[in-house]
Design a protein around this motif. Structure first.
Motif, PDB file in Angstrom:
ATOM      1  N   VAL A  68       0.654  -1.194  -0.050  1.00 19.07           N
ATOM      2  CA  VAL A  68       0.066   0.236   0.130  1.00 19.07           C
ATOM      3  C   VAL A  68       0.714   1.343   0.005  1.00 19.07           C
ATOM      4  O   VAL A  68       0.451   2.502   0.374  1.00 19.07           O
ATOM      5  N   ASP A  69       2.271   1.153  -0.376  1.00 15.21           N
ATOM      6  CA  ASP A  69       3.003   2.264  -0.423  1.00 15.21           C
ATOM      7  C   ASP A  69       2.405   3.258  -1.315  1.00 15.21           C
ATOM      8  O   ASP A  69       1.978   3.013  -2.515  1.00 15.21           O
ATOM      9  N   ASP A  70       2.215   4.470  -1.058  1.00 12.10           N
ATOM     10  CA  ASP A  70       1.793   5.991  -1.895  1.00 12.10           C
ATOM     11  C   ASP A  70       0.326   5.722  -2.192  1.00 12.10           C
ATOM     12  O   ASP A  70       0.128   6.152  -3.180  1.00 12.10           O
ATOM     13  N   ARG A  71      -0.524   4.746  -1.455  1.00 10.48           N
ATOM     14  CA  ARG A  71      -1.781   4.698  -1.778  1.00 10.48           C
ATOM     15  C   ARG A  71      -2.678   5.324  -0.764  1.00 10.48           C
ATOM     16  O   ARG A  71      -2.285   5.170   0.475  1.00 10.48           O
ATOM     17  N   PRO A  72      -3.719   6.041  -1.148  1.00 13.68           N
ATOM     18  CA  PRO A  72      -4.393   6.743   0.068  1.00 13.68           C
ATOM     19  C   PRO A  72      -5.305   5.752   1.067  1.00 13.68           C
ATOM     20  O   PRO A  72      -5.784   4.859   0.438  1.00 13.68           O
ATOM     21  N   ILE A  73      -5.140   5.570   2.308  1.00 10.38           N
ATOM     22  CA  ILE A  73      -5.680   4.695   3.241  1.00 10.38           C
ATOM     23  C   ILE A  73      -6.379   5.711   4.300  1.00 10.38           C
ATOM     24  O   ILE A  73      -6.079   6.681   4.737  1.00 10.38           O
ATOM     25  N   THR A  74      -7.590   5.136   4.340  1.00 12.81           N
ATOM     26  CA  THR A  74      -8.512   5.963   5.347  1.00 12.81           C
ATOM     27  C   THR A  74      -9.114   4.662   6.447  1.00 12.81           C
ATOM     28  O   THR A  74      -9.320   3.892   6.184  1.00 12.81           O
ATOM     29  N   THR A  75      -8.470   5.182   7.667  1.00 16.11           N
ATOM     30  CA  THR A  75      -8.937   4.340   9.005  1.00 16.11           C
ATOM     31  C   THR A  75     -10.195   5.123   9.626  1.00 16.11           C
ATOM     32  O   THR A  75     -10.667   6.024   9.035  1.00 16.11           O
ATOM     33  N   VAL A  76     -10.722   4.693  10.599  1.00 19.51           N
ATOM     34  CA  VAL A  76     -11.915   5.274  11.196  1.00 19.51           C
ATOM     35  C   VAL A  76     -11.820   6.248  11.881  1.00 19.51           C
ATOM     36  O   VAL A  76     -12.571   7.421  11.825  1.00 19.51           O
ATOM     37  N   GLU A  77     -10.293   6.796  12.055  1.00 19.73           N
ATOM     38  CA  GLU A  77      -9.978   8.031  12.608  1.00 19.73           C
ATOM     39  C   GLU A  77      -9.926   8.887  11.572  1.00 19.73           C
ATOM     40  O   GLU A  77     -10.360  10.266  11.686  1.00 19.73           O
ATOM     41  N   GLY A  78     -10.066   8.736  10.398  1.00 25.58           N
ATOM     42  CA  GLY A  78      -9.769   9.390   9.040  1.00 25.58           C
ATOM     43  C   GLY A  78     -11.281   9.943   8.634  1.00 25.58           C
ATOM     44  O   GLY A  78     -11.481  10.574   7.467  1.00 25.58           O
ATOM     45  N   LEU A  79     -12.463   9.046   8.925  1.00 27.11           N
ATOM     46  CA  LEU A  79     -13.877   9.340   8.392  1.00 27.11           C
ATOM     47  C   LEU A  79     -14.425  10.520   8.656  1.00 27.11           C
ATOM     48  O   LEU A  79     -15.101  11.129   8.127  1.00 27.11           O
ATOM     49  N   GLU A  80     -14.082  11.080  10.303  1.00 31.22           N
ATOM     50  CA  GLU A  80     -14.458  12.572  10.360  1.00 31.22           C
ATOM     51  C   GLU A  80     -14.196  13.680   9.575  1.00 31.22           C
ATOM     52  O   GLU A  80     -12.889  13.564   9.277  1.00 31.22           O
ATOM     53  N   GLY A  81     -14.968  14.412   9.177  1.00 33.95           N
ATOM     54  CA  GLY A  81     -14.332  15.511   8.094  1.00 33.95           C
ATOM     55  C   GLY A  81     -14.619  16.566   8.875  1.00 33.95           C
ATOM     56  O   GLY A  81     -14.850  16.675  10.476  1.00 33.95           O
ATOM     57  N   PRO A  82     -14.322  17.868   8.510  1.00 33.56           N
ATOM     58  CA  PRO A  82     -14.260  19.106   8.900  1.00 33.56           C
ATOM     59  C   PRO A  82     -15.443  19.651   9.609  1.00 33.56           C
ATOM     60  O   PRO A  82     -15.448  20.403  10.632  1.00 33.56           O
ATOM     61  N   GLU A  83     -16.833  18.973   9.211  1.00 31.28           N
ATOM     62  CA  GLU A  83     -18.059  19.363   9.741  1.00 31.28           C
ATOM     63  C   GLU A  83     -18.268  18.523  11.054  1.00 31.28           C
ATOM     64  O   GLU A  83     -19.564  18.516  11.422  1.00 31.28           O
ATOM     65  N   GLY A  84     -17.385  17.575  11.372  1.00 30.99           N
ATOM     66  CA  GLY A  84     -17.642  16.790  12.367  1.00 30.99           C
ATOM     67  C   GLY A  84     -17.665  15.464  12.151  1.00 30.99           C
ATOM     68  O   GLY A  84     -17.114  14.862  10.886  1.00 30.99           O
ATOM     69  N   LEU A  85     -18.554  14.644  12.568  1.00 35.48           N
ATOM     70  CA  LEU A  85     -18.656  13.193  12.596  1.00 35.48           C
ATOM     71  C   LEU A  85     -19.089  12.907  10.936  1.00 35.48           C
ATOM     72  O   LEU A  85     -20.183  13.507  10.545  1.00 35.48           O
ATOM     73  N   HIS A  86     -18.896  11.765  10.415  1.00 37.96           N
ATOM     74  CA  HIS A  86     -19.227  11.204   9.286  1.00 37.96           C
ATOM     75  C   HIS A  86     -20.771  10.773   9.540  1.00 37.96           C
ATOM     76  O   HIS A  86     -21.083  10.415  10.484  1.00 37.96           O
ATOM     77  N   PRO A  87     -21.461  10.851   8.308  1.00 37.87           N
ATOM     78  CA  PRO A  87     -22.855  10.485   8.598  1.00 37.87           C
ATOM     79  C   PRO A  87     -23.051   9.207   9.044  1.00 37.87           C
ATOM     80  O   PRO A  87     -24.115   9.045   9.798  1.00 37.87           O
ATOM     81  N   LEU A  88     -22.147   8.184   8.631  1.00 34.15           N
ATOM     82  CA  LEU A  88     -22.349   6.749   9.274  1.00 34.15           C
ATOM     83  C   LEU A  88     -22.123   6.938  10.790  1.00 34.15           C
ATOM     84  O   LEU A  88     -23.015   6.132  11.528  1.00 34.15           O
ATOM     85  N   GLN A  89     -21.150   7.659  11.178  1.00 36.77           N
ATOM     86  CA  GLN A  89     -20.843   7.849  12.678  1.00 36.77           C
ATOM     87  C   GLN A  89     -22.227   8.342  13.431  1.00 36.77           C
ATOM     88  O   GLN A  89     -22.534   7.672  14.452  1.00 36.77           O
ATOM     89  N   LYS A  90     -22.564   9.404  12.805  1.00 36.03           N
ATOM     90  CA  LYS A  90     -23.929   9.785  13.553  1.00 36.03           C
ATOM     91  C   LYS A  90     -24.873   8.768  13.658  1.00 36.03           C
ATOM     92  O   LYS A  90     -25.674   8.613  14.508  1.00 36.03           O
ATOM     93  N   ALA A  91     -25.219   8.096  12.407  1.00 39.51           N
ATOM     94  CA  ALA A  91     -26.361   7.123  12.256  1.00 39.51           C
ATOM     95  C   ALA A  91     -25.936   6.019  13.018  1.00 39.51           C
ATOM     96  O   ALA A  91     -26.975   5.772  13.814  1.00 39.51           O
ATOM     97  N   PHE A  92     -24.638   5.677  13.516  1.00 37.66           N
ATOM     98  CA  PHE A  92     -24.415   4.615  14.233  1.00 37.66           C
ATOM     99  C   PHE A  92     -24.875   5.018  15.752  1.00 37.66           C
ATOM    100  O   PHE A  92     -25.570   4.090  16.445  1.00 37.66           O
ATOM    101  N   ILE A  93     -24.559   6.072  16.051  1.00 36.07           N
ATOM    102  CA  ILE A  93     -24.970   6.534  17.591  1.00 36.07           C
ATOM    103  C   ILE A  93     -26.427   6.736  17.482  1.00 36.07           C
ATOM    104  O   ILE A  93     -26.972   6.235  18.732  1.00 36.07           O
ATOM    105  N   GLU A  94     -27.068   7.263  16.339  1.00 35.09           N
ATOM    106  CA  GLU A  94     -28.591   7.332  16.521  1.00 35.09           C
ATOM    107  C   GLU A  94     -29.343   6.108  16.846  1.00 35.09           C
ATOM    108  O   GLU A  94     -30.331   6.139  17.265  1.00 35.09           O
TER     109      GLU A  94
END
Length: 168
Positions: A68-94
């Motif tokens: 995975v050298d030089d390929r974009p990797i997203t972990t759960v820590e990277g799902l959150e965006g500048p506006e806050g939680l990812h919609p999936l994270q919000k829905a999991f809570i709700e």
């Protein structure tokens, strides 16, 4: 044998020297301190270690870091965006889509990848109309597409409801 490479994790570069046998899961957790992806079975069967590579779901416990050298990797820590939680994270809570929470990071990353796949029109084993532009993500479709992610607590009704809400 070690290899010098640069990982791009959650939009941040990480220059590393890694053993060619080291898994992405161990690199993320032990070297980068990103403990979101969990070591469940260590055989690729439970999905607790699911992360996104190039936007596609992978089991980090079976993926060698050198691949995975030089390929974009997203972990759960990277799902959150500048506006806050990812919609999936919000829905999991709700929808109370977790109990112990151990599988939740993998479930979230898998759901994000799955929604992208469905949005591109990729059918699953239960898609009734494989020629449709975008499969209808009903309960059966969501369950099939998420079948690689196990929850020992049985929070599946909340997980399915959360994903269904975001897919609409």
């Amino acid at each position: 044998m070690t290899v010098d490479l640069e990982l791009s994790v959650n939009g941040r570069p990480y220059p590393l020297s890694v053993d060619t046998r080291e898994t992405l899961l161990d690199t993320l957790r032990e070297r980068l301190g990103l403990a979101g992806a969990k070591k469940g079975c260590d055989h690729g069967q439970c999905g607790a270690c699911t992360v996104l590579v190039d936007g596609r779901r992978v089991t980090a416990c079976l993926t060698l870091t050198v691949t995975v050298d030089d390929r974009p990797i997203t972990t759960v820590e990277g799902l959150e965006g500048p506006e806050g939680l990812h919609p999936l994270q919000k829905a999991f809570i709700e929808h109370d889509a977790f109990q112990c929470g151990y599988c939740t990071p993998g479930q979230l990353c898998s759901a994000a990848g799955m929604l992208d796949e469905a949005g591109r029109g990729w059918p699953s084993a239960v898609t009734p109309d494989v020629a449709a532009d975008r499969p209808d993500l009903d309960e059966a479709e969501i369950r099939e597409r998420m079948s690689g992610n196990l929850c020992r607590c049985g929070a599946y009704p909340g997980i399915v409801a959360a994903i269904a809400e975001v897919s609409r």
